[in-house]
Design a protein around this motif. Structure first.
Motif, mmCIF file in Angstrom:
data_model
loop_
_atom_site.group_PDB
_atom_site.id
_atom_site.type_symbol
_atom_site.label_atom_id
_atom_site.label_comp_id
_atom_site.label_asym_id
_atom_site.label_seq_id
_atom_site.Cartn_x
_atom_site.Cartn_y
_atom_site.Cartn_z
ATOM 1 N N TYR A 4 25.583 29.616 32.157
ATOM 2 C CA TYR A 4 24.548 29.839 33.169
ATOM 3 C C TYR A 4 23.969 31.232 32.958
ATOM 4 N N PHE A 5 22.646 31.339 33.027
ATOM 5 C CA PHE A 5 21.961 32.621 32.883
ATOM 6 C C PHE A 5 21.273 32.942 34.198
ATOM 7 N N ALA A 6 21.670 34.046 34.801
ATOM 8 C CA ALA A 6 21.110 34.454 36.094
ATOM 9 C C ALA A 6 20.316 35.739 35.922
ATOM 10 N N TYR A 7 19.116 35.741 36.491
ATOM 11 C CA TYR A 7 18.260 36.924 36.519
ATOM 12 C C TYR A 7 18.181 37.363 37.969
ATOM 13 N N VAL A 8 18.873 38.448 38.297
ATOM 14 C CA VAL A 8 18.954 38.907 39.688
ATOM 15 C C VAL A 8 17.967 40.039 39.899
ATOM 16 N N ASP A 9 17.057 39.829 40.845
ATOM 17 C CA ASP A 9 16.041 40.797 41.236
ATOM 18 C C ASP A 9 16.730 41.925 42.003
ATOM 19 N N LEU A 10 16.688 43.134 41.480
ATOM 20 C CA LEU A 10 17.392 44.258 42.107
ATOM 21 C C LEU A 10 16.562 44.965 43.162
ATOM 22 N N TYR A 11 15.455 44.368 43.517
ATOM 23 C CA TYR A 11 14.629 44.935 44.577
ATOM 24 C C TYR A 11 14.661 44.035 45.813
#
Length: 161
Positions: free
Chosen positions: A46-53
């Motif tokens: 699984y590839f997760a792109y977490v928005d840090l804003y």
């Protein structure tokens, strides 16, 4: 100047005169291990792109290629989410996705295969007298004046909260 990792831009504005702002993400490659009764165990990536804003998570198909850029620190948006919150959000997103695909009595064991803090490029440029901002990964354009508004209050675009 500071050296940062940037998600390799796919789209660029058709102008040489452009500026940019870098938007913070934490990218995770996770491996989920599911135990199953009477069946072979299941392993999934699984590839997760977490928005840090805004603390949102998107699922990716792969780990996006990264580049190193030397940039002025004023081009960076400051992350509002720390690593622990980002990792928790990535795990929650992975479990939700995995549980919709695998029947198991147990929660999966999750292994972090790779993780990187990187920035998405948003191009800022002018066309026909209008200031625009472009997402470098999907090519969508937004009017800067529509995002900020005349009074600085209205917001319609990728940086809105």
């Amino acid at each position: 100047m500071i050296k940062v990792k940037v998600m390799r831009p796919i789209f660029h504005p058709y102008t040489e005169e452009r500026d940019f702002v870098l938007y913070p993400y934490h990218i995770f490659h996770l491996r989920l291990f599911y135990r199953r009764l009477g069946m072979k165990d299941k392993v999934m990536d699984y590839f997760a792109y977490v928005d840090l804003y805004r603390l949102g998570a998107e699922r990716g198909d792969d780990f996006i290629p990264l580049e190193e850029w030397n940039v002025d620190e004023r081009k960076l948006m400051e992350p509002l989410v720390d690593y622990e919150e980002a990792e928790k959000k990535a795990f929650e997103s992975a479990i939700t996705w995995g549980n919709s695909r695998v029947v198991s009595w147990w929660l999966p064991r999750i292994e972090v295969v790779r993780e990187e803090m990187a920035y998405k490029v948003f191009w800022i440029y002018e066309r026909n007298g209008e200031k625009l901002i472009m997402d470098s990964l999907d090519g969508k354009e937004y009017s800067l004046s529509a995002m900020v508004g005349k009074n600085g209050r209205s917001c319609k675009g990728p940086f809105c909260r």
